[in-house]
Design a protein around this motif. Structure first.
Motif, PDB file in Angstrom:
ATOM      1  N   THR A  83       0.851  -1.185   0.000  1.00  0.00           N
ATOM      2  CA  THR A  83       0.000   0.000   0.000  1.00  0.00           C
ATOM      3  C   THR A  83       0.892   1.243   0.000  1.00  0.00           C
ATOM      4  OG1 THR A  83      -1.645  -1.175   1.322  1.00  0.00           O
ATOM      5  CG2 THR A  83      -1.850   1.215   1.196  1.00  0.00           C
ATOM      6  N   SER A  84       0.708   2.122  -0.985  1.00  0.00           N
ATOM      7  CA  SER A  84       1.461   3.389  -1.065  1.00  0.00           C
ATOM      8  C   SER A  84       0.495   4.547  -0.906  1.00  0.00           C
ATOM      9  CB  SER A  84       2.184   3.511  -2.390  1.00  0.00           C
ATOM     10  OG  SER A  84       3.142   2.497  -2.515  1.00  0.00           O
ATOM     11  N   GLN A  85       0.876   5.529  -0.088  1.00  0.00           N
ATOM     12  CA  GLN A  85       0.037   6.713   0.103  1.00  0.00           C
ATOM     13  C   GLN A  85       0.780   7.940  -0.385  1.00  0.00           C
ATOM     14  OE1 GLN A  85      -0.809   6.630   4.336  1.00  0.00           O
ATOM     15  NE2 GLN A  85      -2.888   5.990   3.885  1.00  0.00           N
ATOM     16  N   SER A  86       0.064   8.808  -1.089  1.00  0.00           N
ATOM     17  CA  SER A  86       0.585  10.087  -1.560  1.00  0.00           C
ATOM     18  C   SER A  86      -0.468  11.152  -1.296  1.00  0.00           C
ATOM     19  CB  SER A  86       0.910  10.041  -3.046  1.00  0.00           C
ATOM     20  OG  SER A  86       1.893   9.080  -3.300  1.00  0.00           O
ATOM     21  N   ARG A  87       0.004  12.371  -1.126  1.00  0.00           N
ATOM     22  CA  ARG A  87      -0.909  13.505  -0.942  1.00  0.00           C
ATOM     23  C   ARG A  87      -0.783  14.426  -2.144  1.00  0.00           C
ATOM     24  NH1 ARG A  87      -0.567  16.916   4.387  1.00  0.00           N
ATOM     25  NH2 ARG A  87       0.945  15.272   4.597  1.00  0.00           N
ATOM     26  N   VAL A  88      -1.902  14.831  -2.706  1.00  0.00           N
ATOM     27  CA  VAL A  88      -1.938  15.766  -3.804  1.00  0.00           C
ATOM     28  C   VAL A  88      -2.506  17.068  -3.285  1.00  0.00           C
ATOM     29  CG1 VAL A  88      -2.827  16.237  -6.114  1.00  0.00           C
ATOM     30  CG2 VAL A  88      -2.290  13.881  -5.443  1.00  0.00           C
ATOM     31  N   SER A  89      -1.770  18.158  -3.453  1.00  0.00           N
ATOM     32  CA  SER A  89      -2.270  19.457  -2.981  1.00  0.00           C
ATOM     33  C   SER A  89      -1.979  20.523  -4.012  1.00  0.00           C
ATOM     34  CB  SER A  89      -1.611  19.807  -1.636  1.00  0.00           C
ATOM     35  OG  SER A  89      -0.221  19.879  -1.786  1.00  0.00           O
ATOM     36  N   LYS A  90      -2.685  21.596  -3.887  1.00  0.00           N
ATOM     37  CA  LYS A  90      -2.539  22.717  -4.821  1.00  0.00           C
ATOM     38  C   LYS A  90      -1.954  23.887  -4.097  1.00  0.00           C
ATOM     39  CE  LYS A  90      -4.971  25.271  -8.273  1.00  0.00           C
ATOM     40  NZ  LYS A  90      -6.151  25.428  -9.015  1.00  0.00           N
TER      41      LYS A  90
END
Length: 90
Positions: A83-90
């Motif tokens: 399981t890989s987690q990433s955060r996408v933000s602007k």
């Protein structure tokens, strides 16, 4: 300005989007070894937190086999979940 994303280092990238910048930041990678224990209906799950990014398939299977050997006699390796987690933000 656009930056590349390295799966090896887990560093984030910046991509131009309609005047804004989107950032993708790597948070964590987890491995869950699933074992089938004789006489037990549910799978036994052993989780490892914060493992290296893109672990080698052979090394993952070695870990699973090791966990199988450490458990009771007759235990079988059912599989390993990455399981890989990433955060996408602007």
């Amino acid at each position: 300005m656009t930056f590349g994303y390295s799966l090896v280092t887990g560093r984030y990238k910046k991509i131009q989007t309609h005047g804004g910048v989107t950032m993708i930041q790597k948070l964590s990678t987890k491995l869950q070894v699933q074992l089938s224990v004789p006489g037990v209906e549910k799978l036994k799950k052993v989780t490892f937190q914060n493992v290296v990014d893109n672990p080698d398939e052979a090394e993952i299977l070695k870990l699973g086999q090791l966990m199988k050997e450490l458990d009771v006699e007759g235990t079988l390796l059912d599989g390993v979940i990455i399981t890989s987690q990433s955060r996408v933000s602007k």
